[in-house]
Motif scaffolding. Structure first.
Motif, PDB file in Angstrom:
ATOM      1  N   LYS A   1       0.855  -1.189   0.064  1.00 30.15           N
ATOM      2  CA  LYS A   1       0.044   0.005  -0.293  1.00 30.15           C
ATOM      3  C   LYS A   1       0.950   1.197   0.046  1.00 30.15           C
ATOM      4  O   LYS A   1       2.123   1.176   0.610  1.00 30.15           O
ATOM      5  CB  LYS A   1      -0.703   0.017   1.196  1.00 30.15           C
ATOM      6  CG  LYS A   1      -1.975  -1.201   1.411  1.00 30.15           C
ATOM      7  CD  LYS A   1      -2.503  -1.056   2.742  1.00 30.15           C
ATOM      8  CE  LYS A   1      -3.370  -2.207   3.085  1.00 30.15           C
ATOM      9  NZ  LYS A   1      -3.980  -2.239   4.401  1.00 30.15           N
ATOM     10  N   PRO A   2       0.592   2.378  -0.718  1.00 30.24           N
ATOM     11  CA  PRO A   2      -0.686   2.337  -1.335  1.00 30.24           C
ATOM     12  C   PRO A   2      -0.583   1.875  -2.796  1.00 30.24           C
ATOM     13  O   PRO A   2       0.307   1.732  -3.253  1.00 30.24           O
ATOM     14  CB  PRO A   2      -0.867   4.031  -1.342  1.00 30.24           C
ATOM     15  CG  PRO A   2       0.654   4.422  -1.599  1.00 30.24           C
ATOM     16  CD  PRO A   2       1.334   3.588  -0.644  1.00 30.24           C
ATOM     17  N   PHE A   3      -1.806   1.737  -3.303  1.00 28.09           N
ATOM     18  CA  PHE A   3      -1.725   1.181  -4.694  1.00 28.09           C
ATOM     19  C   PHE A   3      -3.005   1.911  -5.430  1.00 28.09           C
ATOM     20  O   PHE A   3      -3.935   2.514  -4.761  1.00 28.09           O
ATOM     21  CB  PHE A   3      -2.199  -0.212  -4.591  1.00 28.09           C
ATOM     22  CG  PHE A   3      -3.362  -0.777  -3.818  1.00 28.09           C
ATOM     23  CD1 PHE A   3      -4.460  -0.672  -4.142  1.00 28.09           C
ATOM     24  CD2 PHE A   3      -3.185  -1.199  -2.277  1.00 28.09           C
ATOM     25  CE1 PHE A   3      -5.731  -1.104  -3.383  1.00 28.09           C
ATOM     26  CE2 PHE A   3      -4.198  -1.429  -1.681  1.00 28.09           C
ATOM     27  CZ  PHE A   3      -5.564  -1.429  -2.162  1.00 28.09           C
ATOM     28  N   THR A   4      -3.249   1.915  -6.579  1.00 26.75           N
ATOM     29  CA  THR A   4      -4.154   2.449  -7.614  1.00 26.75           C
ATOM     30  C   THR A   4      -5.138   1.425  -7.544  1.00 26.75           C
ATOM     31  O   THR A   4      -4.662   0.157  -7.770  1.00 26.75           O
ATOM     32  CB  THR A   4      -3.580   3.034  -8.763  1.00 26.75           C
ATOM     33  OG1 THR A   4      -3.127   1.885  -9.867  1.00 26.75           O
ATOM     34  CG2 THR A   4      -2.612   4.305  -8.733  1.00 26.75           C
ATOM     35  N   MET A   5      -6.194   1.566  -8.366  1.00 29.02           N
ATOM     36  CA  MET A   5      -7.042   0.594  -8.453  1.00 29.02           C
ATOM     37  C   MET A   5      -6.578  -0.512  -9.717  1.00 29.02           C
ATOM     38  O   MET A   5      -6.839  -1.672  -9.532  1.00 29.02           O
ATOM     39  CB  MET A   5      -8.482   1.108  -8.838  1.00 29.02           C
ATOM     40  CG  MET A   5      -9.308   1.656  -7.745  1.00 29.02           C
ATOM     41  SD  MET A   5     -10.211   0.292  -6.989  1.00 29.02           S
ATOM     42  CE  MET A   5     -11.723   0.324  -7.999  1.00 29.02           C
ATOM     43  N   GLU A   6      -6.045   0.205 -10.612  1.00 30.04           N
ATOM     44  CA  GLU A   6      -5.539  -0.287 -11.831  1.00 30.04           C
ATOM     45  C   GLU A   6      -4.406  -1.387 -11.084  1.00 30.04           C
ATOM     46  O   GLU A   6      -4.260  -2.632 -11.760  1.00 30.04           O
ATOM     47  CB  GLU A   6      -4.689   0.641 -12.669  1.00 30.04           C
ATOM     48  CG  GLU A   6      -4.861   0.304 -13.983  1.00 30.04           C
ATOM     49  CD  GLU A   6      -6.170  -0.359 -14.692  1.00 30.04           C
ATOM     50  OE1 GLU A   6      -6.122  -1.308 -15.119  1.00 30.04           O
ATOM     51  OE2 GLU A   6      -7.165   0.423 -14.367  1.00 30.04           O
TER      52      GLU A   6
ATOM     53  N   PHE B   1       8.662  10.801   6.205  1.00 28.37           N
ATOM     54  CA  PHE B   1       7.311  10.579   6.353  1.00 28.37           C
ATOM     55  C   PHE B   1       6.453  11.605   5.489  1.00 28.37           C
ATOM     56  O   PHE B   1       5.568  11.514   4.797  1.00 28.37           O
ATOM     57  CB  PHE B   1       6.840  11.059   7.861  1.00 28.37           C
ATOM     58  CG  PHE B   1       6.863  10.033   8.897  1.00 28.37           C
ATOM     59  CD1 PHE B   1       6.003   9.093   9.079  1.00 28.37           C
ATOM     60  CD2 PHE B   1       8.334   9.868   9.716  1.00 28.37           C
ATOM     61  CE1 PHE B   1       6.310   8.190  10.110  1.00 28.37           C
ATOM     62  CE2 PHE B   1       8.380   8.849  10.416  1.00 28.37           C
ATOM     63  CZ  PHE B   1       7.402   7.842  10.933  1.00 28.37           C
ATOM     64  N   SER B   2       7.365  12.870   5.307  1.00 24.84           N
ATOM     65  CA  SER B   2       6.685  13.785   4.491  1.00 24.84           C
ATOM     66  C   SER B   2       6.517  13.375   2.954  1.00 24.84           C
ATOM     67  O   SER B   2       5.516  13.343   2.329  1.00 24.84           O
ATOM     68  CB  SER B   2       7.575  15.137   4.396  1.00 24.84           C
ATOM     69  OG  SER B   2       7.471  15.711   5.726  1.00 24.84           O
TER      70      SER B   2
ATOM     71  N   MET C   1       5.239   3.288   4.988  1.00 26.31           N
ATOM     72  CA  MET C   1       6.204   3.451   3.772  1.00 26.31           C
ATOM     73  C   MET C   1       7.554   4.166   4.310  1.00 26.31           C
ATOM     74  O   MET C   1       8.659   3.758   3.762  1.00 26.31           O
ATOM     75  CB  MET C   1       5.819   4.560   2.898  1.00 26.31           C
ATOM     76  CG  MET C   1       4.560   4.356   2.001  1.00 26.31           C
ATOM     77  SD  MET C   1       3.777   5.249   0.985  1.00 26.31           S
ATOM     78  CE  MET C   1       5.405   5.412  -0.199  1.00 26.31           C
ATOM     79  N   ALA C   2       7.469   5.035   5.583  1.00 21.41           N
ATOM     80  CA  ALA C   2       8.658   5.657   5.994  1.00 21.41           C
ATOM     81  C   ALA C   2       9.401   4.742   6.586  1.00 21.41           C
ATOM     82  O   ALA C   2      10.682   5.042   6.835  1.00 21.41           O
ATOM     83  CB  ALA C   2       8.148   6.819   6.743  1.00 21.41           C
ATOM     84  N   LYS C   3       8.791   3.786   7.452  1.00 18.95           N
ATOM     85  CA  LYS C   3       9.242   2.790   8.498  1.00 18.95           C
ATOM     86  C   LYS C   3      10.700   2.229   7.994  1.00 18.95           C
ATOM     87  O   LYS C   3      11.884   2.397   8.679  1.00 18.95           O
ATOM     88  CB  LYS C   3       8.261   1.635   8.866  1.00 18.95           C
ATOM     89  CG  LYS C   3       9.011   0.662   9.817  1.00 18.95           C
ATOM     90  CD  LYS C   3       7.622   0.035  10.361  1.00 18.95           C
ATOM     91  CE  LYS C   3       6.845  -1.027   9.411  1.00 18.95           C
ATOM     92  NZ  LYS C   3       7.558  -2.126   9.482  1.00 18.95           N
ATOM     93  N   PRO C   4      10.859   1.785   6.692  1.00 19.95           N
ATOM     94  CA  PRO C   4      12.062   1.094   6.577  1.00 19.95           C
ATOM     95  C   PRO C   4      13.354   2.276   6.228  1.00 19.95           C
ATOM     96  O   PRO C   4      14.438   1.939   6.478  1.00 19.95           O
ATOM     97  CB  PRO C   4      12.079   0.370   5.164  1.00 19.95           C
ATOM     98  CG  PRO C   4      10.404   0.456   4.689  1.00 19.95           C
ATOM     99  CD  PRO C   4      10.076   1.260   5.795  1.00 19.95           C
TER     100      PRO C   4
END
Lengths: 126, 169
Positions: free
Chosen positions: A105-110, B20-21, B110-113
């Protein structure tokens, strides 16, 4: 032909439901690992794919994956991990435990539709 | 034994916030199509007021961090409409909280690694949310915090991280 989405977020399940219905599969949902096992007990013969989150309260996604893959009736159902966990170790842990594919995540629908079709043997649709 | 206060001084919280940003901007763009811009310093803490909600996640391991994303309730309706296509009338406060928890989950994941430069693996608690008309997230005086605000059209939000200590740098 059904796809089971397992995620503690109702919003994520709604997003996934949109993609699943566009692909003409029936949609089932579970909020956690325990609920997943209850649904599988009744529906495992009709489920073509499980989309599994990792970070869930109670039985997490990896524990749920082990439970699925160690059960004689469920082990052949493909499992696509759909998670925020993106460390290499996490991906390897999931693949070693029997996940068919892995999507962050995040992902698009596609993106999601493509991954779903990749995971279903022969890309069979109803 | 490491002095937790001395250790905090070695933590580059602004650098951590940058991860994070970047994650936030990417996640929002992917989920909603919005390109969030960073708010100027002088408007900080002025835009996210009134009824609001916060999604919160806690990262544990070699460093312990609390990350939060806070958005005015009104902006959240638009944000989650863009994310899911669900109309405002069909979105409950419970849905908004669920969405905010998921947003902070995605951003923190996403930021964690990047926080430990892949040297150690942090774990993350299941996220949760707070909603209310007038609340603040308060920590002790010596807890380091860093925040940024972002906006796009009529959506504004605040990203904040708090350093809660750790076992090694």
């Amino acid at each position: 032909m059904k796809i089971l989405s397992v995620d503690d977020s109702a919003m994520v399940r709604k997003i996934i439901k949109g993609a699943v219905e566009v692909l003409n599969y029936d949609f089932l949902e579970a909020r956690d690992g325990q609920e997943t096992l209850s649904i599988l007990a009744k529906e495992h013969r009709n489920i073509n794919l499980i989309l599994l989150d990792w970070n869930m309260p109670g039985m997490n996604g990896l524990q749920t994956l082990y439970a699925i893959k160690n059960h004689k009736d469920y082990s052949q159902i493909p499992v696509l991990m759909v998670t925020t966990e993106r460390e290499k170790e996490s991906v390897l842990d999931a693949l070693k435990a029997g996940a068919t594919n892995y999507m962050t995540k995040p992902f698009t629908m596609e993106d999601l539709k493509i991954k779903i079709l990749e995971c279903i043997p022969n890309g069979v649709k109803k | 034994m490491t002095d937790p206060i001395a250790e905090q001084e070695l933590i580059d919280l602004t650098g951590l916030l940058l991860h994070f940003s970047h994650a936030l901007k990417y996640a929002v763009s992917t989920l909603t199509g919005l390109d969030m811009m960073e708010s100027p310093e002088e408007t900080m803490h002025k835009s996210v007021k009134g009824p609001k909600l916060s999604g919160i996640a806690i990262l544990n391991g070699s460093m312990n961090l609390l990350s939060s994303i806070t958005m005015p309730r009104e902006a959240a309706f638009t944000f989650f409409y863009l994310m899911t296509g669900i109309n405002r009338e069909e979105l409950s406060d419970k849905d908004l909280c669920d969405g905010m928890a998921e947003l902070v989950n995605v951003v923190s994941g996403m930021a964690k690694p990047l926080l430990t430069e892949f040297k150690s693996r942090l774990s993350m608690t299941p996220p949760f949310a707070i909603i209310g008309d007038n609340y603040e997230i308060i920590h002790g005086e010596k807890i380091l915090r860093a925040s940024r605000e972002f906006y796009c059209e009529n959506i504004n939000l605040r990203l904040e991280i708090s350093y809660l200590g750790g076992t090694k740098k």
